[in-house]
Write an enzyme that holds these catalytic residues in place. Structure first.
Site, PDB file in Angstrom:
ATOM      1  N   HIS A  41      10.234 -35.557  22.841  1.00 46.42           N
ATOM      2  CA  HIS A  41      11.187 -35.795  23.921  1.00 46.42           C
ATOM      3  C   HIS A  41      11.896 -34.495  24.287  1.00 46.42           C
ATOM      4  O   HIS A  41      11.791 -33.503  23.563  1.00 46.42           O
ATOM      5  CB  HIS A  41      12.235 -36.834  23.486  1.00 46.42           C
ATOM      6  CG  HIS A  41      13.100 -36.331  22.378  1.00 46.42           C
ATOM      7  ND1 HIS A  41      12.721 -36.374  21.046  1.00 46.42           N
ATOM      8  CD2 HIS A  41      14.320 -35.725  22.387  1.00 46.42           C
ATOM      9  CE1 HIS A  41      13.667 -35.833  20.301  1.00 46.42           C
ATOM     10  NE2 HIS A  41      14.651 -35.426  21.089  1.00 46.42           N
ATOM     11  N   HIS A 125      13.668 -28.243  25.958  1.00 47.31           N
ATOM     12  CA  HIS A 125      12.538 -27.933  25.089  1.00 47.31           C
ATOM     13  C   HIS A 125      12.023 -29.214  24.440  1.00 47.31           C
ATOM     14  O   HIS A 125      12.712 -30.226  24.422  1.00 47.31           O
ATOM     15  CB  HIS A 125      12.950 -26.925  24.010  1.00 47.31           C
ATOM     16  CG  HIS A 125      13.962 -27.464  23.059  1.00 47.31           C
ATOM     17  ND1 HIS A 125      15.315 -27.542  23.365  1.00 47.31           N
ATOM     18  CD2 HIS A 125      13.828 -27.995  21.810  1.00 47.31           C
ATOM     19  CE1 HIS A 125      15.958 -28.076  22.342  1.00 47.31           C
ATOM     20  NE2 HIS A 125      15.086 -28.372  21.389  1.00 47.31           N
TER      21      HIS A 125
END
Length: 179
Positions: A41, A125
């Protein structure tokens, strides 16, 4: 231990599997954690604990966010910490006004609650390895091939540290027309 929460974007399974396959091809033994594809995620806001029991109200507040769907590109690899002993290795995501705008809207929606969301600068990220445990220093960070995916929703997650998947979506919010 109290439940901890975050708001994030779940990586679509085909792209997540591709990232995990690339990571696994590196034959790493340097970190304690290698997230499963189902757990990949982008964290938009780490909330942490909910000391005053406001998470249900947060669920409601997030429903009011209007933001159009958008696409994201994976541009390579990055890390947090020292290059030779990276604490976190991640798939880097291109700079995106839409992604930053969504994160800003979520932070604004949380400002009236007595939560203590992480206030570090937002660095989008996808963590693929964390918790350095290696003995040998790295001489280079392996590279991810390019990838892309559509962002059509975001979720409020509860962290379940002893389960797989570790991150359970309590509520998912479809992106709808908005700026």
């Amino acid at each position: 231990m109290a439940n901890h929460y975050f708001i994030g974007i779940k990586i679509p399974l085909p792209e997540a599997r591709s990232l995990v396959e690339q990571r696994d091809s590196w034959n790493l033994s340097s970190h304690k954690r290698y997230p499963a594809a189902e757990d990949l995620h982008i964290t938009l806001v780490f909330i942490g604990a909910d000391p005053e029991g406001e998470i249900r109200a947060v669920e409601q507040a997030l429903q009011n966010i209007a933001h159009s769907p958008f696409d994201l590109k994976i541009t390579g690899t990055g890390y947090f910490g020292k290059k030779e002993r990276p604490g976190v290795v991640y798939a880097a995501v291109e700079e995106s006004e839409s992604l930053n705008g969504l994160q800003d809207k979520i932070m604004t929606a949380l400002k009236d609650f007595n939560l203590t969301p992480d206030t570090k600068p937002f660095v989008p990220h996808i963590t693929i390895a964390n918790k350095w445990a290696g003995k040998d220093k790295w001489t280079e960070i392996p590279a991810f091939g390019p990838g892309h995916f559509s962002v059509e929703d975001f979720s409020l997650f509860r962290i379940e540290p002893n389960s797989t998947p570790r991150y359970v979506a309590i509520k998912t919010y479809k992106l709808k027309d908005g700026v």
